[in-house]
Design a protein around this motif. Structure first.
Motif, PDB file in Angstrom:
ATOM      1  N   ASP A 148      27.757  35.657  38.191  1.00  0.00           N
ATOM      2  CA  ASP A 148      27.007  35.488  39.419  1.00  0.00           C
ATOM      3  C   ASP A 148      26.491  36.869  39.823  1.00  0.00           C
ATOM      4  OD1 ASP A 148      25.901  34.565  41.731  1.00  0.00           O
ATOM      5  OD2 ASP A 148      27.790  34.302  42.797  1.00  0.00           O
ATOM      6  N   LEU A 149      25.184  37.090  39.733  1.00  0.00           N
ATOM      7  CA  LEU A 149      24.617  38.414  39.952  1.00  0.00           C
ATOM      8  C   LEU A 149      24.671  38.853  41.416  1.00  0.00           C
ATOM      9  CD1 LEU A 149      21.572  38.273  37.535  1.00  0.00           C
ATOM     10  CD2 LEU A 149      23.732  39.457  37.218  1.00  0.00           C
ATOM     11  N   LYS A 150      24.735  37.893  42.351  1.00  0.00           N
ATOM     12  CA  LYS A 150      24.795  38.279  43.758  1.00  0.00           C
ATOM     13  C   LYS A 150      26.163  38.840  44.122  1.00  0.00           C
ATOM     14  CE  LYS A 150      21.130  35.697  45.769  1.00  0.00           C
ATOM     15  NZ  LYS A 150      20.655  35.047  46.960  1.00  0.00           N
ATOM     16  N   THR A 151      27.229  38.229  43.594  1.00  0.00           N
ATOM     17  CA  THR A 151      28.578  38.690  43.938  1.00  0.00           C
ATOM     18  C   THR A 151      29.198  39.544  42.838  1.00  0.00           C
ATOM     19  OG1 THR A 151      29.565  36.674  43.040  1.00  0.00           O
ATOM     20  CG2 THR A 151      29.005  36.677  45.383  1.00  0.00           C
ATOM     21  N   GLY A 152      28.726  39.422  41.597  1.00  0.00           N
ATOM     22  CA  GLY A 152      29.286  40.173  40.483  1.00  0.00           C
ATOM     23  C   GLY A 152      30.581  39.603  39.963  1.00  0.00           C
ATOM     24  N   MET A 153      30.871  38.346  40.305  1.00  0.00           N
ATOM     25  CA  MET A 153      32.128  37.717  39.901  1.00  0.00           C
ATOM     26  C   MET A 153      31.922  36.872  38.640  1.00  0.00           C
ATOM     27  SD  MET A 153      34.402  38.490  42.302  1.00  0.00           S
ATOM     28  CE  MET A 153      35.645  37.248  42.410  1.00  0.00           C
ATOM     29  N   TYR A 154      32.958  36.818  37.809  1.00  0.00           N
ATOM     30  CA  TYR A 154      32.983  35.929  36.652  1.00  0.00           C
ATOM     31  C   TYR A 154      34.415  35.451  36.474  1.00  0.00           C
ATOM     32  CZ  TYR A 154      32.544  34.053  31.958  1.00  0.00           C
ATOM     33  OH  TYR A 154      32.559  33.217  30.866  1.00  0.00           O
ATOM     34  N   ARG A 155      34.605  34.156  36.555  1.00  0.00           N
ATOM     35  CA  ARG A 155      35.924  33.525  36.412  1.00  0.00           C
ATOM     36  C   ARG A 155      36.956  34.132  37.369  1.00  0.00           C
ATOM     37  NH1 ARG A 155      37.829  32.724  30.435  1.00  0.00           N
ATOM     38  NH2 ARG A 155      39.263  31.401  31.569  1.00  0.00           N
ATOM     39  N   GLY A 156      36.531  34.400  38.602  1.00  0.00           N
ATOM     40  CA  GLY A 156      37.444  34.885  39.624  1.00  0.00           C
ATOM     41  C   GLY A 156      37.731  36.369  39.580  1.00  0.00           C
ATOM     42  N   LYS A 157      37.073  37.107  38.689  1.00  0.00           N
ATOM     43  CA  LYS A 157      37.288  38.549  38.585  1.00  0.00           C
ATOM     44  C   LYS A 157      35.999  39.287  38.898  1.00  0.00           C
ATOM     45  CE  LYS A 157      40.772  37.983  35.008  1.00  0.00           C
ATOM     46  NZ  LYS A 157      41.079  38.174  33.611  1.00  0.00           N
ATOM     47  N   GLN A 158      36.130  40.458  39.516  1.00  0.00           N
ATOM     48  CA  GLN A 158      34.975  41.304  39.810  1.00  0.00           C
ATOM     49  C   GLN A 158      34.572  42.025  38.538  1.00  0.00           C
ATOM     50  OE1 GLN A 158      33.776  41.243  42.979  1.00  0.00           O
ATOM     51  NE2 GLN A 158      31.994  42.359  42.287  1.00  0.00           N
ATOM     52  N   VAL A 159      33.385  41.714  38.008  1.00  0.00           N
ATOM     53  CA  VAL A 159      32.918  42.284  36.754  1.00  0.00           C
ATOM     54  C   VAL A 159      31.853  43.341  37.006  1.00  0.00           C
ATOM     55  CG1 VAL A 159      31.887  41.729  34.513  1.00  0.00           C
ATOM     56  CG2 VAL A 159      33.419  40.112  35.595  1.00  0.00           C
ATOM     57  N   LEU A 160      30.938  43.072  37.929  1.00  0.00           N
ATOM     58  CA  LEU A 160      29.856  44.008  38.257  1.00  0.00           C
ATOM     59  C   LEU A 160      29.905  44.327  39.740  1.00  0.00           C
ATOM     60  CD1 LEU A 160      26.869  42.290  36.429  1.00  0.00           C
ATOM     61  CD2 LEU A 160      28.136  44.272  35.663  1.00  0.00           C
ATOM     62  N   THR A 161      29.285  45.428  40.101  1.00  0.00           N
ATOM     63  CA  THR A 161      29.124  45.699  41.514  1.00  0.00           C
ATOM     64  C   THR A 161      28.020  44.812  42.045  1.00  0.00           C
ATOM     65  OG1 THR A 161      27.568  47.487  41.000  1.00  0.00           O
ATOM     66  CG2 THR A 161      29.870  48.102  41.315  1.00  0.00           C
ATOM     67  N   PRO A 162      28.175  44.242  43.245  1.00  0.00           N
ATOM     68  CA  PRO A 162      27.167  43.319  43.779  1.00  0.00           C
ATOM     69  C   PRO A 162      25.813  44.002  43.954  1.00  0.00           C
ATOM     70  CG  PRO A 162      29.178  43.214  45.067  1.00  0.00           C
ATOM     71  CD  PRO A 162      29.330  44.352  44.113  1.00  0.00           C
TER      72      PRO A 162
END
Length: 60
Positions: free
Chosen positions: A43-57
Motif C-alpha cells: 500500500d503506497l499511501k501507508t507503506g504497509m505490507y502484511r501488517g509490517k512497515q516496509v516503506l516510508t509513507p
C-alpha cells in the motif's frame, strides 16, 4: 506443410477461444485504510505490507 484434414466446427473454435479473454484486475479492500488495492502489493499511501512497515509513507 501441415494442413487440417477437416474444417474446425464453430463449437470447437468457440471452446478454444473461451480461454483467450482478459481477466479484470482484482482489487481488495485494505483492512487498515479501507481503500482498494491490489492483493500481494504494498500500500503506497501507508507503506504497509502484511501488517509490517516496509516503506516510508508518501507525502501528499
Amino acid at each position: 506443410m501441415a494442413v487440417p484434414k477437416r474444417k474446425t466446427t464453430p463449437s470447437k473454435r468457440g471452446m478454444r477461444r473461451a480461454h483467450d479473454k482478459l481477466a479484470a484486475p482484482t482489487y481488495i479492500e485494505d483492512q487498515d485504510s479501507g481503500e482498494l488495492r491490489r492483493p500481494h502489493h504494498i500500500d503506497l499511501k501507508t507503506g504497509m505490507y502484511r501488517g509490517k512497515q516496509v516503506l516510508t509513507p508518501k507525502a501528499d
